[in-house]
Design an enzyme around this catalytic site. Structure first.
Site, PDB file in Angstrom:
ATOM      1  CE  LYS A 190     -49.876 -21.139  38.464  1.00  0.00           C
ATOM      2  NZ  LYS A 190     -50.026 -19.727  38.111  1.00  0.00           N
ATOM      3  CB  CYS A 224     -50.375 -17.718  43.182  1.00  0.00           C
ATOM      4  SG  CYS A 224     -51.904 -17.853  42.153  1.00  0.00           S
TER       5      CYS A 224
END
Length: 431
Positions: free
Chosen positions: A203, A259
């Protein structure tokens, strides 16, 4: 019917809870935001995506989705809480720890606990696992623990959750298999099984890849801006990307959202000097709004000037202003003695961070924003801005500086602009 308690009803957690409810699970959503819980219990959902709102309201009406500030026992617990970075760029896992401590008294043998929040490598075992061990659970035999990162692109949330492939990282193979069965109940994407730490790393790698490649594009743009060879970096990128194994990203005004500007720091914190390339990329992208301001100063922008900022959202045509490059620009404008107004047709709330409180002067009145300004900074490529260029006659007559930080306008578009114009990655600096 499987019971699910989902902790954290944000832009990922709430749509996920609604999708689970639609799939037939009995879902209880938990959040510490009293106002949010009250609104949802009144049948109201006010997220920016209409299809998410209708899905949530429908799930509440069926009774398959309930919400409160209190955790309830369940077969499966899903944690979707924020994992921000601190001012010193280290991971703040306090909400993950708090959520795990809160759910621990309700866990029983055989339960599945899933972390979806983007986290440093090792968080699933060393944070969630450790807390549950403190509550006398054998995390490899009594219960099943997984890490399954979300991969949501704001603006298309439902489709992203349903269709994107999922990485299921279990602390054990049994946990991973249970996680796969769970996601198969409401997602169409392929579920790929691995270990929790590998899933965590993957991720972080996904968003770091994008950050480093954007930094590379911004570096290319700096090179083009510094020379006098009449180069438009976007033309160069188009040519380079004709190579079958090349995919250069686009330069811009910086990198925003929760993010890409955050996740690389988790790797930098964990791996130190081994992540030096990542840190360099972060600094390049964080500095990009200041690069634009410096170009405007070279074009004649003086301290005390009035500035219009077009765009607070970190990406075009959404209402999310988290970690927006515009925030960096405003803080620097305040530090250097400028005044400003900020316009965004989508953003209604924009709170700046930092030691000093700075008012973004946000408005949705474009005419007011542009009134009597000396420079216009385009920081977000909202479609509405391209259609309004011809309405800026007053500014062009005055000779205001245009700083196009997102390459919204082509050189032919800018023939309408009589003052100095600066476009990221276009040589000559200004015309």
């Amino acid at each position: 019917m499987t019971s699910v308690t989902l902790i954290g009803l944000g832009y990922v957690g709430l749509p996920t809870a609604a999708l689970l409810a639609r799939a037939g699970h009995q879902v209880h959503g938990v959040d510490i935001n009293d106002a949010l819980i009250t609104s949802l219990n009144n049948g109201q959902c006010n997220l920016s995506e209409a299809d998410v709102n209708s899905l949530v309201v429908s799930a509440l009406e069926t009774g398959n989705l309930t919400v409160s500030t209190q955790i309830q026992p369940a077969d499966i617990f899903v944690i979707c809480v924020p994992t921000p970075i601190t001012p010193d760029k280290t991971a703040d896992l306090s909400m993950v720890k708090a959520a795990t401590h809160a759910l621990a008294p309700y866990v029983k043998a055989g339960n599945l606990i899933i972390l979806e929040s983007t986290s440093p490598v090792g968080t699933t075992e060393r944070v969630i696992g450790k807390v549950l061990q403190e509550h006398n659970f054998d995390i490899h035999n009594d219960i099943d623990i997984c890490y399954c990162p979300e991969r949501v692109f704001p603006g298309n949330t439902i489709k992203e959750i349903e269709d994107n492939d999922r990485i299921i990282g279990g602390l054990t193979e049994c946990a991973a298999q249970k996680g796969k069965a769970f996601y198969a109940s409401f997602c169409r994407g392929e579920a790929v099984l691995t270990h929790a730490a590998t899933a965590e790393f993957s991720k972080l790698m996904e968003n770091t890849y994008r950050d480093v490649n954007i930094a590379l594009a911004n570096s290319f743009a700096h090179m083009a801006e510094s020379e006098s060879f009449d180069i438009d970096i976007n033309d160069v990128i188009d040519l380079a990307n004709m190579h079958p194994r090349v995919n250069v990203h686009r330069p811009g005004a910086g990198v925003g959202g929760h993010c890409i500007p955050v996740d690389p720091w988790f790797l930098i914190e964990t791996y130190g000097e081994k992540a030096s390339l990542l840190q360099s990329a972060r600094l390049i992208n964080d500095h990009q709004p200041l690069q634009l301001l410096n170009q405007a100063k070279r074009a004649g922008l003086k301290s005390g000037s009035k500035v219009a900022i077009l765009g607070a959202a970190y990406r075009a045509d959404i209402d999310d202003a988290r970690d927006s490059p515009t925030e960096t620009l405003i803080n620097k404008l305040a530090q250097d003695g400028y005044s400003w107004r900020t316009h965004d047709p989508h953003v209604t709330q924009f709170h700046l961070h930092g030691p000093n409180t700075v008012d973004p002067n946000l408005t949705q009145d474009l005419n007011l924003t542009l009134k009597d300004v000396d420079a216009v900074f385009i920081m977000t490529g909202h479609k509405a801005y391209k259609t309004r260029l011809k309405d800026m006659d007053t500014l062009t007559r005055k000779g205001a500086i245009l700083v196009d930080g997102v390459s919204l306008f082509s050189p032919s578009d800018l023939t309408l602009w009589s003052g100095p114009s600066i476009t990221v990655g276009r040589s000559g600096g200004y015309s």
